[in-house]
Scaffold this active site. Structure first.
Site, PDB file in Angstrom:
ATOM      1  N   ARG A  42       1.477   6.095  -5.456  1.00  0.00           N
ATOM      2  CA  ARG A  42       2.436   6.040  -4.342  1.00  0.00           C
ATOM      3  C   ARG A  42       3.866   5.939  -4.866  1.00  0.00           C
ATOM      4  O   ARG A  42       4.780   6.553  -4.323  1.00  0.00           O
ATOM      5  CB  ARG A  42       2.117   4.836  -3.428  1.00  0.00           C
ATOM      6  CG  ARG A  42       0.915   5.098  -2.549  1.00  0.00           C
ATOM      7  CD  ARG A  42       0.318   3.826  -1.970  1.00  0.00           C
ATOM      8  NE  ARG A  42       1.217   3.084  -1.122  1.00  0.00           N
ATOM      9  CZ  ARG A  42       1.005   1.820  -0.747  1.00  0.00           C
ATOM     10  NH1 ARG A  42      -0.079   1.173  -1.177  1.00  0.00           N
ATOM     11  NH2 ARG A  42       1.844   1.209   0.040  1.00  0.00           N
ATOM     12  N   ARG A  68      10.256  10.853   4.568  1.00  0.00           N
ATOM     13  CA  ARG A  68       9.871  10.613   3.179  1.00  0.00           C
ATOM     14  C   ARG A  68      10.056  11.846   2.303  1.00  0.00           C
ATOM     15  O   ARG A  68       9.743  11.798   1.113  1.00  0.00           O
ATOM     16  CB  ARG A  68       8.392  10.259   3.160  1.00  0.00           C
ATOM     17  CG  ARG A  68       8.105   8.787   2.973  1.00  0.00           C
ATOM     18  CD  ARG A  68       6.611   8.712   2.964  1.00  0.00           C
ATOM     19  NE  ARG A  68       6.061   7.583   2.326  1.00  0.00           N
ATOM     20  CZ  ARG A  68       5.717   6.474   2.972  1.00  0.00           C
ATOM     21  NH1 ARG A  68       5.977   6.339   4.250  1.00  0.00           N
ATOM     22  NH2 ARG A  68       5.115   5.508   2.331  1.00  0.00           N
ATOM     23  N   ARG A  79      -5.377  -3.522   2.745  1.00  0.00           N
ATOM     24  CA  ARG A  79      -5.364  -2.064   2.914  1.00  0.00           C
ATOM     25  C   ARG A  79      -6.054  -1.397   1.741  1.00  0.00           C
ATOM     26  O   ARG A  79      -5.908  -1.849   0.614  1.00  0.00           O
ATOM     27  CB  ARG A  79      -3.901  -1.569   2.979  1.00  0.00           C
ATOM     28  CG  ARG A  79      -3.365  -1.495   4.371  1.00  0.00           C
ATOM     29  CD  ARG A  79      -1.886  -1.263   4.437  1.00  0.00           C
ATOM     30  NE  ARG A  79      -1.365  -0.172   3.617  1.00  0.00           N
ATOM     31  CZ  ARG A  79      -0.078   0.193   3.623  1.00  0.00           C
ATOM     32  NH1 ARG A  79       0.783  -0.436   4.395  1.00  0.00           N
ATOM     33  NH2 ARG A  79       0.347   1.171   2.860  1.00  0.00           N
ATOM     34  N   ARG A 118      -0.782  -8.100  -0.511  1.00  0.00           N
ATOM     35  CA  ARG A 118      -0.570  -7.949   0.941  1.00  0.00           C
ATOM     36  C   ARG A 118      -1.894  -7.993   1.706  1.00  0.00           C
ATOM     37  O   ARG A 118      -2.916  -7.477   1.280  1.00  0.00           O
ATOM     38  CB  ARG A 118       0.111  -6.609   1.228  1.00  0.00           C
ATOM     39  CG  ARG A 118       0.159  -6.306   2.724  1.00  0.00           C
ATOM     40  CD  ARG A 118       1.039  -5.152   3.077  1.00  0.00           C
ATOM     41  NE  ARG A 118       0.819  -3.988   2.239  1.00  0.00           N
ATOM     42  CZ  ARG A 118       1.671  -2.982   2.157  1.00  0.00           C
ATOM     43  NH1 ARG A 118       2.791  -3.006   2.846  1.00  0.00           N
ATOM     44  NH2 ARG A 118       1.404  -1.955   1.369  1.00  0.00           N
TER      45      ARG A 118
HETATM   46  P1  AP5 Z   1       5.870  -4.669   3.580  1.00  0.00           P
HETATM   47  O1  AP5 Z   1       6.910  -5.107   4.546  1.00  0.00           O
HETATM   48  O2  AP5 Z   1       4.494  -4.409   4.106  1.00  0.00           O
HETATM   49  O3  AP5 Z   1       6.419  -3.437   2.733  1.00  0.00           O
HETATM   50  P2  AP5 Z   1       6.654  -1.920   3.110  1.00  0.00           P
HETATM   51  O4  AP5 Z   1       7.928  -1.498   2.471  1.00  0.00           O
HETATM   52  O5  AP5 Z   1       6.522  -1.723   4.593  1.00  0.00           O
HETATM   53  O6  AP5 Z   1       5.451  -1.325   2.297  1.00  0.00           O
HETATM   54  P3  AP5 Z   1       4.332  -0.226   2.593  1.00  0.00           P
HETATM   55  O7  AP5 Z   1       3.389  -0.311   1.429  1.00  0.00           O
HETATM   56  O8  AP5 Z   1       3.749  -0.374   3.965  1.00  0.00           O
HETATM   57  O9  AP5 Z   1       5.153   1.029   2.495  1.00  0.00           O
HETATM   58  P4  AP5 Z   1       4.652   2.383   2.196  1.00  0.00           P
HETATM   59  O10 AP5 Z   1       5.907   3.103   2.481  1.00  0.00           O
HETATM   60  O11 AP5 Z   1       4.042   2.655   0.899  1.00  0.00           O
HETATM   61  O12 AP5 Z   1       3.389   2.523   3.179  1.00  0.00           O
HETATM   62  P5  AP5 Z   1       3.182   3.275   4.538  1.00  0.00           P
HETATM   63  O13 AP5 Z   1       2.290   2.495   5.382  1.00  0.00           O
HETATM   64  O14 AP5 Z   1       4.497   3.738   5.114  1.00  0.00           O
HETATM   65  O15 AP5 Z   1       5.808  -5.756   2.423  1.00  0.00           O
HETATM   66  C1  AP5 Z   1       4.861  -5.637   1.362  1.00  0.00           C
HETATM   67  C2  AP5 Z   1       4.301  -7.034   0.997  1.00  0.00           C
HETATM   68  O16 AP5 Z   1       5.359  -7.808   0.446  1.00  0.00           O
HETATM   69  C3  AP5 Z   1       3.775  -7.811   2.209  1.00  0.00           C
HETATM   70  O17 AP5 Z   1       2.647  -8.541   1.810  1.00  0.00           O
HETATM   71  C4  AP5 Z   1       4.930  -8.749   2.586  1.00  0.00           C
HETATM   72  O18 AP5 Z   1       4.456  -9.938   3.174  1.00  0.00           O
HETATM   73  C5  AP5 Z   1       5.559  -8.995   1.212  1.00  0.00           C
HETATM   74  N1  AP5 Z   1       7.006  -9.205   1.286  1.00  0.00           N
HETATM   75  C6  AP5 Z   1       7.901  -8.547   2.083  1.00  0.00           C
HETATM   76  N2  AP5 Z   1       9.146  -8.987   1.848  1.00  0.00           N
HETATM   77  C7  AP5 Z   1       9.033  -9.923   0.845  1.00  0.00           C
HETATM   78  C8  AP5 Z   1       9.965 -10.754   0.147  1.00  0.00           C
HETATM   79  N3  AP5 Z   1      11.281 -10.707   0.419  1.00  0.00           N
HETATM   80  N4  AP5 Z   1       9.488 -11.555  -0.825  1.00  0.00           N
HETATM   81  C9  AP5 Z   1       8.166 -11.611  -1.096  1.00  0.00           C
HETATM   82  N5  AP5 Z   1       7.222 -10.878  -0.455  1.00  0.00           N
HETATM   83  C10 AP5 Z   1       7.655 -10.045   0.490  1.00  0.00           C
HETATM   84  O19 AP5 Z   1       2.451   4.596   4.047  1.00  0.00           O
HETATM   85  C11 AP5 Z   1       1.120   4.577   3.567  1.00  0.00           C
HETATM   86  C12 AP5 Z   1       0.650   6.000   3.314  1.00  0.00           C
HETATM   87  O20 AP5 Z   1       0.722   6.775   4.546  1.00  0.00           O
HETATM   88  C13 AP5 Z   1       1.494   6.812   2.317  1.00  0.00           C
HETATM   89  O21 AP5 Z   1       1.094   6.584   0.993  1.00  0.00           O
HETATM   90  C14 AP5 Z   1       1.208   8.249   2.793  1.00  0.00           C
HETATM   91  O22 AP5 Z   1      -0.061   8.681   2.362  1.00  0.00           O
HETATM   92  C15 AP5 Z   1       1.169   8.113   4.307  1.00  0.00           C
HETATM   93  N6  AP5 Z   1       2.480   8.300   4.958  1.00  0.00           N
HETATM   94  C16 AP5 Z   1       3.138   7.384   5.724  1.00  0.00           C
HETATM   95  N7  AP5 Z   1       4.301   7.892   6.164  1.00  0.00           N
HETATM   96  C17 AP5 Z   1       4.403   9.151   5.664  1.00  0.00           C
HETATM   97  C18 AP5 Z   1       5.391  10.166   5.748  1.00  0.00           C
HETATM   98  N8  AP5 Z   1       6.527   9.989   6.431  1.00  0.00           N
HETATM   99  N9  AP5 Z   1       5.156  11.337   5.105  1.00  0.00           N
HETATM  100  C19 AP5 Z   1       4.014  11.546   4.424  1.00  0.00           C
HETATM  101  N10 AP5 Z   1       3.043  10.616   4.280  1.00  0.00           N
HETATM  102  C20 AP5 Z   1       3.228   9.425   4.902  1.00  0.00           C
END
Ligand code: AP5
Length: 215
Positions: free
Chosen positions: A172, A88, A161, A127
């Site tokens: 975010r 990221r 969440r 979600r």
């Molecule tokens: P979903 O598939 O859950 O989307 P996603 O892209 O995985 O979204 P996230 O919010 O999980 O991503 P993120 O990158 O912000 O969070 P993360 O957990 O990595 O889909 C979203 C929704 O849409 C669902 O309800 C799904 O059903 C729906 N949907 C999907 N496809 C669809 C479609 N085609 N049409 C309609 N609906 C649809 O990170 C969270 C936190 O962790 C960050 O903010 C940060 O604090 C930390 N973190 C994680 N990784 C790192 C890193 N590498 N470096 C630093 N901090 C980090």
């Protein structure tokens, strides 16, 4: 094969990664899920992750890279992985390149899911996730079962969440634009990036993803 699913919060990275794991015979490596599991355990590290995650801020690179280094040493990740939500930042991408190179591997393909901010907010706020297995639902597009029992693991812990509020999502998204978007340029220089439309039915997006992967 090592694949990176790229895109803003709520773009559908996790949903699509889960659908691809069987076909590609590679595990999904999602740093967000790993951090939430650590937070659930109540450990000191989990508390540190929580400080950043609850505010929608990125967790410091050194903590994230250590998490990935350990994960890549596990047996199921020895033949390839689907990275979701990592790297990221550019330093995370450089660290991943070095780790993979030390294993004789490299990122083969980066698929960027293009989804506008208006759709992102709706997806994220609607979600619901299973705390036990990570299965994702959406109140309108893919509703959780009315009896609250997860279709995937039969657990009864489907929740919203705490970073899935409109306010935290805007932070975010700002973090994504400032720190994560430059990661795409890092891989574009290698000619391995494909951008696909992430809007539409889940199955339609999966079909575009498979096509971009040449499958
Ligand atoms: P979903 O598939 O859950 O989307 P996603 O892209 O995985 O979204 P996230 O919010 O999980 O991503 P993120 O990158 O912000 O969070 P993360 O957990 O990595 O889909 C979203 C929704 O849409 C669902 O309800 C799904 O059903 C729906 N949907 C999907 N496809 C669809 C479609 N085609 N049409 C309609 N609906 C649809 O990170 C969270 C936190 O962790 C960050 O903010 C940060 O604090 C930390 N973190 C994680 N990784 C790192 C890193 N590498 N470096 C630093 N901090 C980090």
């Amino acid at each position: 094969m090592d694949i990176l699913l790229f895109g803003p919060p709520g773009a559908g990275k996790g949903t699509q990664a889960k659908l691809l794991t069987e076909e590609l015979r590679a595990p999904q490596i999602a740093t967000g899920d790993m951090m939430r599991a650590e937070r659930q355990s109540g450990s000191e590290l989990g508390k540190k992750f929580d400080e950043y995650m609850s505010a929608g801020k990125l967790v410091p690179d050194d903590l994230v890279i250590e998490l990935i280094r350990k994960r890549l040493s596990q047996d199921d990740a020895k033949g390839g992985a689907i990275f979701d939500g990592f790297p990221r930042t550019v330093p995370q991408a450089e660290a991943l390149d070095a780790l993979l190179a030390s294993m004789g591997r490299q990122i083969d393909r980066v698929i960027a899911l293009d989804v506008p901010l208006s759709a992102i907010v709706e997806r994220v706020v609607g979600r619901r996730v299973c705390l036990d297995c990570g299965q994702t639902y959406h109140v309108s597009y893919n509703p959780p079962p009315s009896d609250g029992v997860c279709v995937s693991c039969k657990g009864k812990n489907i929740v919203q969440r705490k970073d899935d509020t409109e306010e935290v999502v805007s932070t975010r998204f700002e973090q994504y634009e400032a720190m994560t978007q430059p990661v795409l340029a890092h891989y574009q220089a290698r000619g391995i990036v494909k951008v696909i439309d992430g809007v539409g039915e889940l199955e339609a997006v999966t079909a575009r993803l498979r096509e971009a992967l040449g499958r």
